[in-house]
Design a protein around this motif. Structure first.
Motif, PDB file in Angstrom:
ATOM      1  N   ALA A 459      -3.750  15.117   6.688  1.00  0.00           N
ATOM      2  CA  ALA A 459      -3.582  14.098   5.653  1.00  0.00           C
ATOM      3  C   ALA A 459      -4.889  13.335   5.437  1.00  0.00           C
ATOM      4  CB  ALA A 459      -2.468  13.129   6.036  1.00  0.00           C
ATOM      5  N   GLY A 460      -5.143  12.983   4.190  1.00  0.00           N
ATOM      6  CA  GLY A 460      -6.343  12.221   3.858  1.00  0.00           C
ATOM      7  C   GLY A 460      -6.092  11.323   2.667  1.00  0.00           C
ATOM      8  N   ILE A 461      -7.052  10.425   2.414  1.00  0.00           N
ATOM      9  CA  ILE A 461      -6.975   9.549   1.249  1.00  0.00           C
ATOM     10  C   ILE A 461      -8.394   9.196   0.835  1.00  0.00           C
ATOM     11  CG2 ILE A 461      -6.784   7.430   2.626  1.00  0.00           C
ATOM     12  CD1 ILE A 461      -4.889   6.365   0.411  1.00  0.00           C
ATOM     13  N   ILE A 462      -8.649   9.157  -0.477  1.00  0.00           N
ATOM     14  CA  ILE A 462      -9.967   8.805  -0.998  1.00  0.00           C
ATOM     15  C   ILE A 462      -9.810   7.787  -2.114  1.00  0.00           C
ATOM     16  CG2 ILE A 462     -11.101  10.981  -0.385  1.00  0.00           C
ATOM     17  CD1 ILE A 462     -10.770  11.821  -3.346  1.00  0.00           C
ATOM     18  N   ARG A 463     -10.832   6.962  -2.306  1.00  0.00           N
ATOM     19  CA  ARG A 463     -10.828   6.075  -3.465  1.00  0.00           C
ATOM     20  C   ARG A 463     -11.094   6.918  -4.707  1.00  0.00           C
ATOM     21  NH1 ARG A 463     -15.598   4.156  -0.695  1.00  0.00           N
ATOM     22  NH2 ARG A 463     -17.538   4.733  -1.756  1.00  0.00           N
ATOM     23  N   TRP A 464     -10.485   6.515  -5.808  1.00  0.00           N
ATOM     24  CA  TRP A 464     -10.542   7.335  -7.004  1.00  0.00           C
ATOM     25  C   TRP A 464     -11.202   6.557  -8.132  1.00  0.00           C
ATOM     26  CZ3 TRP A 464      -5.665  10.361  -9.088  1.00  0.00           C
ATOM     27  CH2 TRP A 464      -6.081  11.298 -10.041  1.00  0.00           C
ATOM     28  N   TYR A 465     -10.421   5.794  -8.889  1.00  0.00           N
ATOM     29  CA  TYR A 465     -10.993   5.007  -9.990  1.00  0.00           C
ATOM     30  C   TYR A 465     -10.091   3.805 -10.229  1.00  0.00           C
ATOM     31  CZ  TYR A 465      -7.321   6.658 -13.134  1.00  0.00           C
ATOM     32  OH  TYR A 465      -6.104   6.919 -13.708  1.00  0.00           O
ATOM     33  N   GLY A 466     -10.654   2.725 -10.778  1.00  0.00           N
ATOM     34  CA  GLY A 466      -9.849   1.549 -11.111  1.00  0.00           C
ATOM     35  C   GLY A 466      -9.022   1.083  -9.938  1.00  0.00           C
ATOM     36  N   ASN A 467      -7.712   1.057 -10.122  1.00  0.00           N
ATOM     37  CA  ASN A 467      -6.779   0.635  -9.072  1.00  0.00           C
ATOM     38  C   ASN A 467      -6.145   1.820  -8.358  1.00  0.00           C
ATOM     39  OD1 ASN A 467      -7.074  -1.780 -10.797  1.00  0.00           O
ATOM     40  ND2 ASN A 467      -5.466  -2.624  -9.531  1.00  0.00           N
ATOM     41  N   SER A 468      -6.699   3.008  -8.520  1.00  0.00           N
ATOM     42  CA  SER A 468      -6.040   4.216  -8.016  1.00  0.00           C
ATOM     43  C   SER A 468      -6.789   4.854  -6.861  1.00  0.00           C
ATOM     44  CB  SER A 468      -5.878   5.249  -9.137  1.00  0.00           C
ATOM     45  OG  SER A 468      -5.003   4.773 -10.136  1.00  0.00           O
ATOM     46  N   MET A 469      -6.011   5.359  -5.904  1.00  0.00           N
ATOM     47  CA  MET A 469      -6.488   6.212  -4.830  1.00  0.00           C
ATOM     48  C   MET A 469      -5.765   7.550  -4.920  1.00  0.00           C
ATOM     49  SD  MET A 469      -6.941   3.965  -1.341  1.00  0.00           S
ATOM     50  CE  MET A 469      -8.465   3.106  -1.000  1.00  0.00           C
ATOM     51  N   ASN A 481      18.594  22.268  -1.618  1.00  0.00           N
ATOM     52  CA  ASN A 481      19.099  23.649  -1.596  1.00  0.00           C
ATOM     53  C   ASN A 481      17.904  24.605  -1.619  1.00  0.00           C
ATOM     54  OD1 ASN A 481      22.010  23.028  -1.895  1.00  0.00           O
ATOM     55  ND2 ASN A 481      21.391  22.277  -3.915  1.00  0.00           N
ATOM     56  N   GLY A 482      18.006  25.702  -0.922  1.00  0.00           N
ATOM     57  CA  GLY A 482      16.943  26.689  -0.930  1.00  0.00           C
ATOM     58  C   GLY A 482      16.068  26.619   0.305  1.00  0.00           C
ATOM     59  N   ASP A 483      15.018  27.443   0.293  1.00  0.00           N
ATOM     60  CA  ASP A 483      14.133  27.573   1.442  1.00  0.00           C
ATOM     61  C   ASP A 483      13.068  26.478   1.449  1.00  0.00           C
ATOM     62  OD1 ASP A 483      15.502  29.884   2.137  1.00  0.00           O
ATOM     63  OD2 ASP A 483      14.148  31.164   0.954  1.00  0.00           O
ATOM     64  N   ASN A 484      12.539  26.212   2.649  1.00  0.00           N
ATOM     65  CA  ASN A 484      11.416  25.287   2.783  1.00  0.00           C
ATOM     66  C   ASN A 484      10.195  25.831   2.050  1.00  0.00           C
ATOM     67  OD1 ASN A 484      13.146  23.906   4.412  1.00  0.00           O
ATOM     68  ND2 ASN A 484      12.044  24.310   6.319  1.00  0.00           N
ATOM     69  N   ARG A 485       9.321  24.938   1.616  1.00  0.00           N
ATOM     70  CA  ARG A 485       8.088  25.375   0.970  1.00  0.00           C
ATOM     71  C   ARG A 485       6.896  24.667   1.616  1.00  0.00           C
ATOM     72  NH1 ARG A 485      10.234  21.675  -2.836  1.00  0.00           N
ATOM     73  NH2 ARG A 485       8.755  20.044  -3.492  1.00  0.00           N
ATOM     74  N   MET A 486       5.784  25.395   1.673  1.00  0.00           N
ATOM     75  CA  MET A 486       4.524  24.851   2.167  1.00  0.00           C
ATOM     76  C   MET A 486       3.628  24.573   0.971  1.00  0.00           C
ATOM     77  SD  MET A 486       4.419  24.490   5.471  1.00  0.00           S
ATOM     78  CE  MET A 486       2.650  24.294   5.648  1.00  0.00           C
ATOM     79  N   VAL A 487       3.065  23.376   0.903  1.00  0.00           N
ATOM     80  CA  VAL A 487       2.241  22.999  -0.249  1.00  0.00           C
ATOM     81  C   VAL A 487       1.043  22.172   0.212  1.00  0.00           C
ATOM     82  CG1 VAL A 487       4.237  22.943  -1.796  1.00  0.00           C
ATOM     83  CG2 VAL A 487       3.471  20.818  -0.701  1.00  0.00           C
ATOM     84  N   PHE A 488       0.046  22.143  -0.634  1.00  0.00           N
ATOM     85  CA  PHE A 488      -1.001  21.128  -0.548  1.00  0.00           C
ATOM     86  C   PHE A 488      -0.707  20.127  -1.665  1.00  0.00           C
ATOM     87  CE2 PHE A 488      -5.047  19.147  -1.534  1.00  0.00           C
ATOM     88  CZ  PHE A 488      -5.540  18.853  -0.263  1.00  0.00           C
ATOM     89  N   TYR A 489      -0.524  18.867  -1.298  1.00  0.00           N
ATOM     90  CA  TYR A 489      -0.113  17.866  -2.275  1.00  0.00           C
ATOM     91  C   TYR A 489      -1.261  16.914  -2.587  1.00  0.00           C
ATOM     92  CZ  TYR A 489      -0.038  14.507   1.558  1.00  0.00           C
ATOM     93  OH  TYR A 489      -0.424  13.705   2.610  1.00  0.00           O
ATOM     94  N   ILE A 490      -1.225  16.370  -3.792  1.00  0.00           N
ATOM     95  CA  ILE A 490      -2.072  15.240  -4.171  1.00  0.00           C
ATOM     96  C   ILE A 490      -1.173  14.224  -4.857  1.00  0.00           C
ATOM     97  CG2 ILE A 490      -4.079  14.432  -5.470  1.00  0.00           C
ATOM     98  CD1 ILE A 490      -5.199  17.246  -5.401  1.00  0.00           C
ATOM     99  N   ASN A 491      -1.085  13.035  -4.299  1.00  0.00           N
ATOM    100  CA  ASN A 491      -0.331  11.945  -4.908  1.00  0.00           C
ATOM    101  C   ASN A 491      -1.278  10.892  -5.432  1.00  0.00           C
ATOM    102  OD1 ASN A 491       1.891  13.298  -3.697  1.00  0.00           O
ATOM    103  ND2 ASN A 491       3.000  11.372  -3.495  1.00  0.00           N
ATOM    104  N   LYS A 492      -1.107  10.513  -6.680  1.00  0.00           N
ATOM    105  CA  LYS A 492      -1.876   9.402  -7.243  1.00  0.00           C
ATOM    106  C   LYS A 492      -1.198   8.104  -6.870  1.00  0.00           C
ATOM    107  CE  LYS A 492      -3.666   7.614 -11.652  1.00  0.00           C
ATOM    108  NZ  LYS A 492      -3.751   7.872 -13.116  1.00  0.00           N
ATOM    109  N   LEU A 493      -1.958   7.189  -6.255  1.00  0.00           N
ATOM    110  CA  LEU A 493      -1.426   5.880  -5.846  1.00  0.00           C
ATOM    111  C   LEU A 493      -2.126   4.807  -6.662  1.00  0.00           C
ATOM    112  CD1 LEU A 493      -1.607   6.355  -1.967  1.00  0.00           C
ATOM    113  CD2 LEU A 493       0.186   7.112  -3.525  1.00  0.00           C
ATOM    114  N   THR A 494      -1.358   3.988  -7.359  1.00  0.00           N
ATOM    115  CA  THR A 494      -1.930   2.919  -8.170  1.00  0.00           C
ATOM    116  C   THR A 494      -1.486   1.581  -7.628  1.00  0.00           C
ATOM    117  OG1 THR A 494      -1.965   4.357 -10.112  1.00  0.00           O
ATOM    118  CG2 THR A 494      -2.161   1.999 -10.504  1.00  0.00           C
ATOM    119  N   PHE A 495      -2.442   0.727  -7.293  1.00  0.00           N
ATOM    120  CA  PHE A 495      -2.149  -0.553  -6.632  1.00  0.00           C
ATOM    121  C   PHE A 495      -2.242  -1.709  -7.632  1.00  0.00           C
ATOM    122  CE2 PHE A 495      -3.353   2.363  -3.367  1.00  0.00           C
ATOM    123  CZ  PHE A 495      -2.620   2.018  -2.269  1.00  0.00           C
TER     124      PHE A 495
END
Length: 495
Positions: A459-469, A481-495
């Motif tokens: 897991a990681g986090i970086i500063r992005w722009y404006g109020n967002s990381m 329902n269904g099978d598990n999945r493996m992913v690489f995720y990116i979540n935009k966080l706005t403060f």
């Protein structure tokens, strides 16, 4: 009348509640990529135009085949362009640097003198790469670009000391730059300043008993422009510093100082770069900072302040000892913010079982670096301290001495600090010196509410722009329902 009073009370509560709700971070968009951590390496890089550059390398188990992909996503995490590069399968990502309109990336290889530099056009995705033999080096620590010219700090393969190089990528011309001399000397900061066509390198010099700073300035071709020696104050050794951008008459050094033991910091200083003596600067010991010790329990902080104030009054050196890892200096509309992480080495016993009821201890092994707290200090443009604040870090450690916390200055003047913990982000919003002891936790959202995150990796986090990381990492997700999945995720966080 009772109805009117009730209505007024309700409106008052709403007025009070709105600012509180406004501080809740939102997660407006999420991107999932079908990557697994076993055979894919990923880097997420924020670009100046509010977009993200995602690099990933896919390889087989033997590292004999690999593909290298570069994809740009806009602020809504929609793909803009994608391209690939034909690099050697043993290539691995080291560093990146953005100088508009390009982002430059450097890759190492099994041959420790071979490095590949990739140039990406941020708007079009046009890609070029070239491999260079940097014979003096066997590792790269820092890498920046000024008007298309490369400045590299690495490890000298002969004596393992730090070395700075200039590389002209157009003709491959390589030149060592005069910088570090003593065994205890190292680089504290490297700053490219395109507006003034110069590169400033801050160097810490030490003989083991005292420490001082010097700043070397180079032009775009690696020619030495100026060499500033920062003279010592009588009882203080300058340990590390960041240099501000701007004209040489306006530049400041903002950093830390110590006294007898050069491993530990006793406070912070600011000084004009062109000062004839360090006495022209300002010094702030830990006790002068309002919130530096707030990571302690209140009673312990009170005892520490009382004890150390008594020692200072008697003319004795402080007993508090802090190692500080500085972050890059943040420039704000009103001045500067310096952030740092307080840490100490962790050790584990190295024991050996010699048989029944016999165990011998062979010594201690260093087992990473544990944090106690992170701090931020706000300065005006003249280097005068305006405020300080603290973010207690509980259970935070890194195996190598790298930054554990991301720091971002928000447009409204607040400072945001955050770090990942499993599927959550622990964050702290600093409003100058208004201290808040409460730890704030944000759980990362998946695509669907009824999905469950089984585990999170890298897991990681970086500063992005404006109020967002941007928060990212690998996850195993169990849907309703269904099978598990493996992913690489990116979540935009706005403060």
């Amino acid at each position: 009348m009772p109805y009117i009073r009730t209505l007024l009370t309700l409106l008052l509560h709403v007025v009070i509640l709105i600012p509180v709700l406004a501080q809740e971070p939102s997660q407006p968009v999420r991107l999932e990529l079908p990557f697994t951590s076993e055979n894919i390496d990923v880097e997420v890089i924020a670009l100046p135009d509010s977009s993200l550059l995602v690099y990933h390398k896919s390889s087989n188990a033997w590292q004999t085949k690999a593909s290298f992909h570069f994809t740009k996503y806009n602020s809504q995490l929609e793909q803009v362009w994608s391209d690939t590069a034909s690099l050697s399968p043993d290539s691995y990502y080291i560093r990146s640097y953005t100088e508009q309109p390009y982002t430059y990336m450097v890759f190492g290889a099994d041959d420790q003198q071979e490095y590949t530099f990739v140039q990406l056009h941020n708007a079009t995705g046009q890609l070029a790469h070239k491999r260079y033999e940097l014979d003096p080096l066997d590792a790269i620590y820092e890498y920046q670009v000024l008007h298309g010219n490369f400045f590299v700090i690495g490890r000298n393969k002969k004596d393992q000391k730090q070395l700075m190089l200039y590389l002209n990528p157009a003709n491959g011309h390589l030149k060592p730059l005069p910088s570090v001399y003593g065994d205890e000397s190292s680089f504290s900061d490297l700053l490219t300043d395109p507006e003034y066509n110069r590169v400033d390198a801050v160097i810490t010099e030490s003989n083991g008993r005292i420490s001082r700073l010097q700043v070397k300035s180079f032009d775009t071709k690696g020619k030495l422009l100026n060499n500033y020696f920062i003279l010592q104050k009588e009882d203080k050794s300058l340990l590390n510093a960041e240099v501000t951008p701007g004209d040489s008459t306006q530049k400041l050094l903002i950093g830390t100082y110590g006294t007898r033991d050069l491993r530990y910091n006793q406070g912070f200083f600011t000084a004009p770069l062109g000062a004839t003596a360090i006495a022209d600067g300002e010094f702030y010991n830990m006790l002068q900072l309002k919130n530096f010790l707030k990571y302690m329990k209140p009673r312990r902080e009170e005892r520490t302040r009382r004890r150390e104030a008594k020692r200072l009054k008697m003319g004795r050196t402080p007993r508090y000892h802090y190692r500080l890892l500085l972050h890059d200096l943040i420039t704000t509309p009103t001045g500067y913010v310096l952030a740092a992480e307080a840490y100490y080495p962790q050790y584990s016993s190295n024991t050996r079982n010699m048989g029944i009821d016999r165990t011998i201890t062979l010594g201690q092994l260093q087992d990473g670096y544990k944090r106690t707290h992170a701090i931020a200090l706000g300065f005006d443009k003249n280097g005068v301290l305006l405020w300080d604040n603290t973010f207690p870090l509980v259970g935070v450690s890194t195996y190598e001495l790298t930054h554990a916390v991301e720091v971002q200055s928000l447009p409204d003047g607040r400072v945001l600090m955050a770090y990942p913990r499993d599927n959550t982000i622990i964050y702290h919003l600093m409003d100058e010196d208004k201290y808040d002891r409460e730890e704030t936790e944000l759980e990362l959202l998946t695509y669907e509410e009824d999905e469950k995150v089984i585990d999170t990796d890298q897991a990681g986090i970086i500063r992005w722009y404006g109020n967002s990381m941007a928060a990212f990492g690998f996850q195993r997700i169990k849907p309703k329902n269904g099978d598990n999945r493996m992913v690489f995720y990116i979540n935009k966080l706005t403060f």
